[in-house]
Design a protein around this motif. Structure first.
Motif, PDB file in Angstrom:
ATOM      1  N   GLY A 209       0.970  -1.068   0.108  1.00  0.00           N
ATOM      2  CA  GLY A 209       0.406   0.005   0.354  1.00  0.00           C
ATOM      3  C   GLY A 209       0.659   1.125   0.014  1.00  0.00           C
ATOM      4  O   GLY A 209       2.039   1.081   0.442  1.00  0.00           O
ATOM      5  N   ILE A 210       0.222   2.181  -0.859  1.00  0.00           N
ATOM      6  CA  ILE A 210       1.183   3.713  -0.726  1.00  0.00           C
ATOM      7  C   ILE A 210       0.865   4.460   0.519  1.00  0.00           C
ATOM      8  O   ILE A 210      -0.254   4.394   0.881  1.00  0.00           O
ATOM      9  CB  ILE A 210       0.506   4.569  -1.602  1.00  0.00           C
ATOM     10  N   THR A 211       1.854   4.209   1.062  1.00  0.00           N
ATOM     11  CA  THR A 211       1.999   5.762   2.735  1.00  0.00           C
ATOM     12  C   THR A 211       1.898   7.088   1.679  1.00  0.00           C
ATOM     13  O   THR A 211       1.590   7.860   2.637  1.00  0.00           O
ATOM     14  CB  THR A 211       3.394   5.291   2.726  1.00  0.00           C
ATOM     15  N   PHE A 212       1.907   7.213   0.270  1.00  0.00           N
ATOM     16  CA  PHE A 212       2.165   9.040   0.770  1.00  0.00           C
ATOM     17  C   PHE A 212       1.331   9.626   1.104  1.00  0.00           C
ATOM     18  O   PHE A 212      -0.624   8.958   0.360  1.00  0.00           O
ATOM     19  CB  PHE A 212       2.796   9.324  -0.477  1.00  0.00           C
ATOM     20  N   GLY A 213       0.600  10.818   1.427  1.00  0.00           N
ATOM     21  CA  GLY A 213      -0.263  11.412   2.030  1.00  0.00           C
ATOM     22  C   GLY A 213      -1.515  10.562   3.184  1.00  0.00           C
ATOM     23  O   GLY A 213      -1.817  11.292   3.108  1.00  0.00           O
ATOM     24  N   THR A 214      -0.886   9.471   3.368  1.00  0.00           N
ATOM     25  CA  THR A 214      -1.609   8.677   4.065  1.00  0.00           C
ATOM     26  C   THR A 214      -1.568   8.655   6.262  1.00  0.00           C
ATOM     27  O   THR A 214      -1.864   8.263   6.580  1.00  0.00           O
ATOM     28  CB  THR A 214      -1.846   7.398   3.925  1.00  0.00           C
ATOM     29  N   VAL A 215      -0.098   9.099   5.586  1.00  0.00           N
ATOM     30  CA  VAL A 215       0.493   9.404   7.167  1.00  0.00           C
ATOM     31  C   VAL A 215       0.511  10.012   8.344  1.00  0.00           C
ATOM     32  O   VAL A 215      -0.220   9.637   9.498  1.00  0.00           O
ATOM     33  CB  VAL A 215       1.955   8.867   7.349  1.00  0.00           C
ATOM     34  N   SER A 216       0.507  11.535   7.893  1.00  0.00           N
ATOM     35  CA  SER A 216       0.412  12.989   8.479  1.00  0.00           C
ATOM     36  C   SER A 216       1.144  13.689   7.317  1.00  0.00           C
ATOM     37  O   SER A 216       1.832  13.355   6.756  1.00  0.00           O
ATOM     38  CB  SER A 216       1.527  12.792   9.206  1.00  0.00           C
ATOM     39  N   THR A 217       0.638  15.294   7.834  1.00  0.00           N
ATOM     40  CA  THR A 217       0.875  16.197   6.880  1.00  0.00           C
ATOM     41  C   THR A 217       2.149  16.254   6.620  1.00  0.00           C
ATOM     42  O   THR A 217       3.422  16.392   5.574  1.00  0.00           O
ATOM     43  CB  THR A 217       0.247  17.194   7.521  1.00  0.00           C
ATOM     44  N   TRP A 218       3.513  15.903   8.304  1.00  0.00           N
ATOM     45  CA  TRP A 218       4.863  15.785   8.349  1.00  0.00           C
ATOM     46  C   TRP A 218       5.159  15.172   6.888  1.00  0.00           C
ATOM     47  O   TRP A 218       6.380  15.457   6.820  1.00  0.00           O
ATOM     48  CB  TRP A 218       5.344  16.314   9.469  1.00  0.00           C
ATOM     49  N   HIS A 219       4.738  13.986   7.001  1.00  0.00           N
ATOM     50  CA  HIS A 219       5.742  12.924   6.454  1.00  0.00           C
ATOM     51  C   HIS A 219       5.333  13.217   5.278  1.00  0.00           C
ATOM     52  O   HIS A 219       5.974  12.584   3.785  1.00  0.00           O
ATOM     53  CB  HIS A 219       4.821  11.846   6.753  1.00  0.00           C
ATOM     54  N   THR A 220       4.045  13.885   4.615  1.00  0.00           N
ATOM     55  CA  THR A 220       3.508  14.349   3.835  1.00  0.00           C
ATOM     56  C   THR A 220       4.555  14.946   2.867  1.00  0.00           C
ATOM     57  O   THR A 220       5.349  15.369   1.700  1.00  0.00           O
ATOM     58  CB  THR A 220       2.432  14.679   3.057  1.00  0.00           C
ATOM     59  N   VAL A 221       4.751  16.056   3.588  1.00  0.00           N
ATOM     60  CA  VAL A 221       5.625  17.414   3.480  1.00  0.00           C
ATOM     61  C   VAL A 221       7.436  16.676   3.373  1.00  0.00           C
ATOM     62  O   VAL A 221       8.137  17.394   2.200  1.00  0.00           O
ATOM     63  CB  VAL A 221       6.192  18.057   4.234  1.00  0.00           C
ATOM     64  N   LEU A 222       7.350  15.870   3.935  1.00  0.00           N
ATOM     65  CA  LEU A 222       8.547  15.116   3.768  1.00  0.00           C
ATOM     66  C   LEU A 222       8.956  14.474   2.347  1.00  0.00           C
ATOM     67  O   LEU A 222      10.044  14.408   2.042  1.00  0.00           O
ATOM     68  CB  LEU A 222       9.838  14.518   5.235  1.00  0.00           C
ATOM     69  N   MET A 223       8.366  14.097   1.869  1.00  0.00           N
ATOM     70  CA  MET A 223       8.312  12.595   0.633  1.00  0.00           C
ATOM     71  C   MET A 223       8.260  14.026  -0.154  1.00  0.00           C
ATOM     72  O   MET A 223       9.223  13.614  -1.180  1.00  0.00           O
ATOM     73  CB  MET A 223       6.740  12.420   0.963  1.00  0.00           C
ATOM     74  N   LEU A 224       7.864  14.581  -0.342  1.00  0.00           N
ATOM     75  CA  LEU A 224       8.059  15.626  -1.648  1.00  0.00           C
ATOM     76  C   LEU A 224       9.022  16.582  -1.562  1.00  0.00           C
ATOM     77  O   LEU A 224       9.266  16.496  -2.821  1.00  0.00           O
ATOM     78  CB  LEU A 224       6.547  16.832  -1.109  1.00  0.00           C
ATOM     79  N   PHE A 225       9.597  16.234  -0.739  1.00  0.00           N
ATOM     80  CA  PHE A 225      11.150  17.466  -0.605  1.00  0.00           C
ATOM     81  C   PHE A 225      12.322  16.272  -0.379  1.00  0.00           C
ATOM     82  O   PHE A 225      12.879  16.194  -1.265  1.00  0.00           O
ATOM     83  CB  PHE A 225      11.340  18.167   0.882  1.00  0.00           C
ATOM     84  N   ALA A 226      11.344  14.791  -0.699  1.00  0.00           N
ATOM     85  CA  ALA A 226      12.822  14.393  -1.376  1.00  0.00           C
ATOM     86  C   ALA A 226      13.324  14.003  -2.794  1.00  0.00           C
ATOM     87  O   ALA A 226      14.267  13.739  -3.011  1.00  0.00           O
ATOM     88  CB  ALA A 226      12.001  11.992  -1.685  1.00  0.00           C
TER      89      ALA A 226
END
Length: 310
Positions: A209-226
């Motif tokens: 399962g994809i975790t992007f956008g499902t864990v937390s706002t902070w996690h999503t921001v960190l993924m975007l900045f990868a």
């Protein structure tokens, strides 16, 4: 001959850029550990996608589309960028698997021996001649790997895969030379990897399962900045490398594995049995011989530049 102050300034700027790149690379394990519970396959796919987006923005802002169109019109250069993309993908994937599976120390080992691997590639691929101390460093590094395999009882596939992939990636970058600038190169490499990234995301979606956008706002921001975390060090390195001597680059590049080693041992408390310490100590001896050779070569080069013309 009195050194030109502008040369010293340029050297200082170059050291700052390259040093910044190696510092950021040294911090990457901690950054990617913040992305847990996202697995290595999804993280690498995100790196590819968001690196491409970031590079396209840079190309637009810097008006670099003319440069990239010139590269696209040259099939040979395009082929080299595709091969570079495959190699950097292997490097990213192995690095993420190592980092997220508790093998940060082994990733550090790969980058400790990477300069020596680069020298070996120069000998066997480019037919370069190397100095006696460089051969000594290579021999000591080989002994270190044998000690780790025999004494520790496991093959350091993560370390050797990292050094082989990144060393060959550097070799291709050297063959391409200034014909492909840093932003255009990373853009094309990311573009070639998009099909792989899409396939990975589909497989991840159907399995864990994809975790992007499902864990937390902070996690999503960190993924975007990868993508930013991937592109910025590469761009800093490219800006620094053209301003400073190869000798200085050779010294600075050990910042990354030192930081990764300390992260693995002191922060993540990865196991370091006696036999592994012995292997690393032998590697550090090889690195020491390599650095001494770089310093001697750099000193001889400076003397040659300031020698009076008769």
């Amino acid at each position: 001959m009195t050194p030109d102050p502008s040369d010293r300034t340029e050297q200082g700027v170059g050291i700052a850029y390259a040093g910044g790149a190696y510092l950021l690379w040294g911090l990457l394990p901690l950054y990617f550990l913040l992305l847990v519970p996202t697995g290595p396959w999804e993280v690498v796919a995100a790196r590819v996608v968001f690196s491409l987006v970031f590079c396209l923005l840079l190309l637009t802002i810097a008006r670099g589309w003319r440069r990239i169109m010139a590269i696209i019109r040259q099939p040979r250069l395009l082929g080299w960028t595709a091969l570079a993309g495959v190699l950097i993908y292997i490097n990213w994937q192995v690095f993420l698997i190592g980092t997220l599976s508790g093998h940060v120390v082994e990733t550090a080992l790969g980058y400790f021996i990477n300069p020596i691997t680069t020298v070996l590639l120069g000998v066997f691929v480019l037919r370069e001649r190397i100095r006696r101390l460089q051969w000594v460093a290579i021999g000591i590094a080989v002994i270190a790997v044998i000690v780790i395999v025999v004494a520790h009882g496991s093959f350091p596939w993560i370390a050797l895969s990292l050094t082989a992939s990144f060393g060959t990636y550097g070799l291709i970058k050297k063959k391409i030379g200034p014909a492909v600038d840093a932003v255009s190169g990373l853009t094309l490499e990311s573009f070639w990897l998009m099909p792989i990234a899409i396939v990975q995301l589909v497989i991840v979606a159907q399995t864990t399962g994809i975790t992007f956008g499902t864990v937390s706002t902070w996690h999503t921001v960190l993924m975007l900045f990868a993508g930013v975390a991937t592109a910025v060090p590469l761009l800093l390195f490219a800006s620094g490398a053209r301003r400073i001597d190869l000798t200085v680059i050779g010294m600075l590049q050990f910042i990354t594995p030192i930081m990764q080693f300390l992260t693995g041992v002191l922060l993540l408390h990865e196991p370091m049995p006696t036999e592994r310490w012995i292997g690393f100590i032998i590697v550090w001896i090889a690195v020491g011989v390599f650095v001494v050779d770089l310093l001697r070569a750099g000193r001889r080069g400076r003397r040659a530049r300031v020698a009076p013309v008769v």
